[in-house]
Design a protein around this motif. Sequence first.
Motif, short mmCIF file in Angstrom:
data_model
loop_
_atom_site.label_atom_id
_atom_site.label_comp_id
_atom_site.label_asym_id
_atom_site.label_seq_id
_atom_site.Cartn_x
_atom_site.Cartn_y
_atom_site.Cartn_z
N TRP A 8 -6.53 15.60 -3.49
CA TRP A 8 -7.90 15.16 -3.69
C TRP A 8 -8.18 13.85 -2.95
CZ3 TRP A 8 -5.80 16.48 -8.88
CH2 TRP A 8 -5.94 17.85 -9.14
N GLY A 9 -7.56 13.73 -1.77
CA GLY A 9 -7.79 12.58 -0.91
C GLY A 9 -7.12 11.30 -1.35
N LYS A 10 -6.22 11.37 -2.31
CA LYS A 10 -5.57 10.18 -2.87
C LYS A 10 -4.04 10.32 -2.78
CE LYS A 10 -9.40 8.51 -4.76
NZ LYS A 10 -9.97 7.22 -4.58
N PRO A 11 -3.33 9.20 -2.61
CA PRO A 11 -1.87 9.27 -2.71
C PRO A 11 -1.49 9.64 -4.14
CG PRO A 11 -2.59 6.98 -2.57
CD PRO A 11 -3.81 7.84 -2.39
N THR A 12 -0.62 10.62 -4.26
CA THR A 12 -0.33 11.22 -5.56
C THR A 12 1.17 11.41 -5.74
OG1 THR A 12 -2.44 12.40 -5.44
CG2 THR A 12 -0.86 13.22 -7.03
N VAL A 70 -1.68 4.26 -8.02
CA VAL A 70 -2.63 3.15 -7.99
C VAL A 70 -1.97 1.84 -7.59
CG1 VAL A 70 -4.22 4.21 -9.62
CG2 VAL A 70 -2.40 2.72 -10.47
N CYS A 95 1.20 5.20 -11.72
CA CYS A 95 0.39 6.41 -11.52
C CYS A 95 -0.62 6.57 -12.66
CB CYS A 95 1.28 7.64 -11.48
SG CYS A 95 2.57 7.57 -10.21
N GLU A 136 -2.46 9.77 -9.59
CA GLU A 136 -2.87 8.99 -8.43
C GLU A 136 -2.02 7.72 -8.41
OE1 GLU A 136 -6.58 6.33 -6.72
OE2 GLU A 136 -6.94 7.64 -8.45
N LYS A 164 0.85 -1.19 0.00
CA LYS A 164 0.00 0.00 0.00
C LYS A 164 0.89 1.25 0.00
CE LYS A 164 -3.61 -2.30 2.57
NZ LYS A 164 -4.28 -2.41 3.86
N ILE A 198 -0.51 13.84 -0.84
CA ILE A 198 -1.94 13.58 -0.94
C ILE A 198 -2.58 14.73 -1.70
CG2 ILE A 198 -4.09 13.24 0.34
CD1 ILE A 198 -2.07 10.96 0.71
#
Length: 169
Positions: free
Chosen positions: A48-52, A162, A125, A160, A7, A46
């Motif tokens: 927009w609430g996502k790991p970036t 993924v 990504c 993002e 993760k 982070i």
Amino acid sequence: MSFREIKPEELKENPFDLIGKQWMLITAGDETKCNTMTASWGGVGIMWGKPTATAYIRDSRFTKEFVDGSEYYTLSFFEETYRPALSLCGRVSGRDTDKMKDAGLTPYYIDGTSAIAEARLILVCRKVFHQRMGEENFDDRKNLEKWYPDRDMHTMYMGEIVKVLVKED
């Protein structure tokens, strides 16, 4: 060359060392054609609430065409022994030579995109935003003059994260 998925929040790397000192390869494209380039500018966090992850690519780079034409890009990180390969991938263009082959690197295809099989860490990504850096947005004009005297500007790509892949021992 096998990888296991972790993760994003399990990643314990220092991004300043990982990107700024160890460097990375930005890769995009598919099994029919892909390209890679060395980068030492970027970031993770982070958005927009996502790991970036962010990557920056100059207008003149061949890899930009692949990132622009793809939904995904990857960031690959290596052991220090691969420094000569990363140096080569930063010096020559994939327009002129098969630089992956010349650098002794192997494409690694995953989720419709490409990474590098010899990497110890890969971030896959999905592009969520991009913007070309414009001269008018430089608040500190010294950076514009120092880094862009010929105005070969960067585009910032936000992706993002993924998938995070780490090399199996």
